[in-house]
Enzyme design. Structure first.
Site, mmCIF file in Angstrom:
data_model
loop_
_atom_site.group_PDB
_atom_site.id
_atom_site.type_symbol
_atom_site.label_atom_id
_atom_site.label_comp_id
_atom_site.label_asym_id
_atom_site.label_seq_id
_atom_site.Cartn_x
_atom_site.Cartn_y
_atom_site.Cartn_z
ATOM 1 N N GLU A 292 36.399 30.696 15.943
ATOM 2 C CA GLU A 292 35.533 29.650 15.363
ATOM 3 C C GLU A 292 35.987 29.319 13.944
ATOM 4 O O GLU A 292 36.069 28.144 13.556
ATOM 5 C CB GLU A 292 34.073 30.125 15.345
ATOM 6 C CG GLU A 292 33.149 29.112 14.682
ATOM 7 C CD GLU A 292 31.744 29.634 14.427
ATOM 8 O OE1 GLU A 292 31.251 30.465 15.206
ATOM 9 O OE2 GLU A 292 31.140 29.194 13.427
ATOM 10 N N THR B 260 28.912 30.307 12.085
ATOM 11 C CA THR B 260 27.532 30.167 12.569
ATOM 12 C C THR B 260 26.787 31.488 12.765
ATOM 13 O O THR B 260 25.569 31.515 12.675
ATOM 14 C CB THR B 260 27.524 29.410 13.919
ATOM 15 O OG1 THR B 260 28.451 30.049 14.797
ATOM 16 C CG2 THR B 260 27.905 27.962 13.736
#
Ligand code: F3S
Length: 283
Positions: free
Chosen positions: A128, A162
């Site tokens: 990510e 996140t």
């Protein structure tokens, strides 16, 4: 023995969406479906998808010579170069990147375009973060905590992987404020992760044993197990009910189960049911 299961345990919105997409594509294509990396960090779900003809490959070059129906991009997203490469090669790309991860990519680009040096709070090696960094420009840096901050430019913009903890973001911002003139922050933390950590912490503080269910290779599941261990409650991180041991629960009055975002409900239920059998055997 009382058994509590975290309400927020199991698939998050992004994982559920990606799995639904993968099963739908598998039904439509009957083979030739690939995911770039495992679609989620859960071996049991990956095996089920494999049985339907959805197979993970490590990178784009591994697709060479294969009959490719579709390529699914997983929740973590990919770098913009990888996305371009997939399109240039003419593959049918199905983008299952979590919308929250997309938002982090978008804000990284926005900050770069507005002339900020982008600081990404996260793990360098995490896919990510690699994806976010590809949008963040040449001056961008990744730090895993405030201690890793280099000397910064005058205008700094922050986005966060996140699944990080809100406390590490607060600490980072405190450290940046001390050394820059202008600071812009996009809080890209996923509320599902924050909520899961909060709920698991509360449970861990009040029980004798914690059981965390999920892939051993899942970062967010491991994060839950580490959180519980840091609270000094005996904690067992397992993938399936077959790993449970009765002796873990001897003398325990309260037990809690939590699970990572990539753990399917049926695995959590299996674990809960097996622990209930120990209760019947005398705990
Ligand atoms: Fe997305 Fe949050 Fe899940 S970022 S993949 S909804 S943990």
């Amino acid at each position: 023995m009382k058994i509590y299961t975290a309400k927020g345990a199991g698939f998050c919105f992004g994982v559920k969406r990606a799995i639904d997409i993968a099963f739908k594509v598998a039904e439509e294509h009957h083979g030739g479906v690939y995911t770039l990396g495992p679609i989620i960090h859960n071996p049991q779900v990956i095996d089920e998808l494999k049985s339907m003809g959805v197979n993970p490959v490590n990178n784009v070059s591994s697709l060479r010579g294969k009959k490719v129906g579709s390529v699914i991009v997983r929740t973590h997203g990919v770098t913009k170069q990888v996305m371009k490469n997939l399109h240039d090669k003419g593959y049918n790309v199905v983008d299952a990147t979590c919308p929250y991860v997309k938002k982090a990519q978008y804000y990284a680009k926005l900050l770069k375009d507005e002339g900020y040096q982008v600081v990404v709070l996260g793990s360098k090696e995490h896919p990510e973060v690699k994806g976010i960094m590809s949008f963040a420009g040449r001056n961008a840096v990744v730090v895993k905590d405030a201690g890793e901050l280099p000397k910064l430019k005058k205008k700094v913009g922050v986005v966060v992987q996140t699944t990080r903890h809100v406390d590490s973001l607060k600490e980072l911002l405190g450290a940046i404020v001390g050394q820059t003139r202008e600071l812009k922050v996009y809080n890209t933390l996923c509320s599902s992760t924050t909520q899961r950590l909060k709920e698991t912490r509360e449970l861990a503080k009040n029980v004798d044993v914690m059981v965390i269910v999920g892939g051993k290779n899942s970062a967010n599941t491991t994060q839950l197990a580490n959180l519980c261990r840091s609270l000094e409650v005996p904690t067992h991180h397992i993938e399936t009910a077959s790993e449970l041991r009765k002796k873990w629960f001897e003398g325990a009055r309260k037990v809690a189960i939590s699970a990572g975002a990539s753990t399917p409900d049926w695995l959590i239920k299996d674990v809960e049911n097996k622990i209930k059998t120990y209760r019947r055997l005398g705990n």
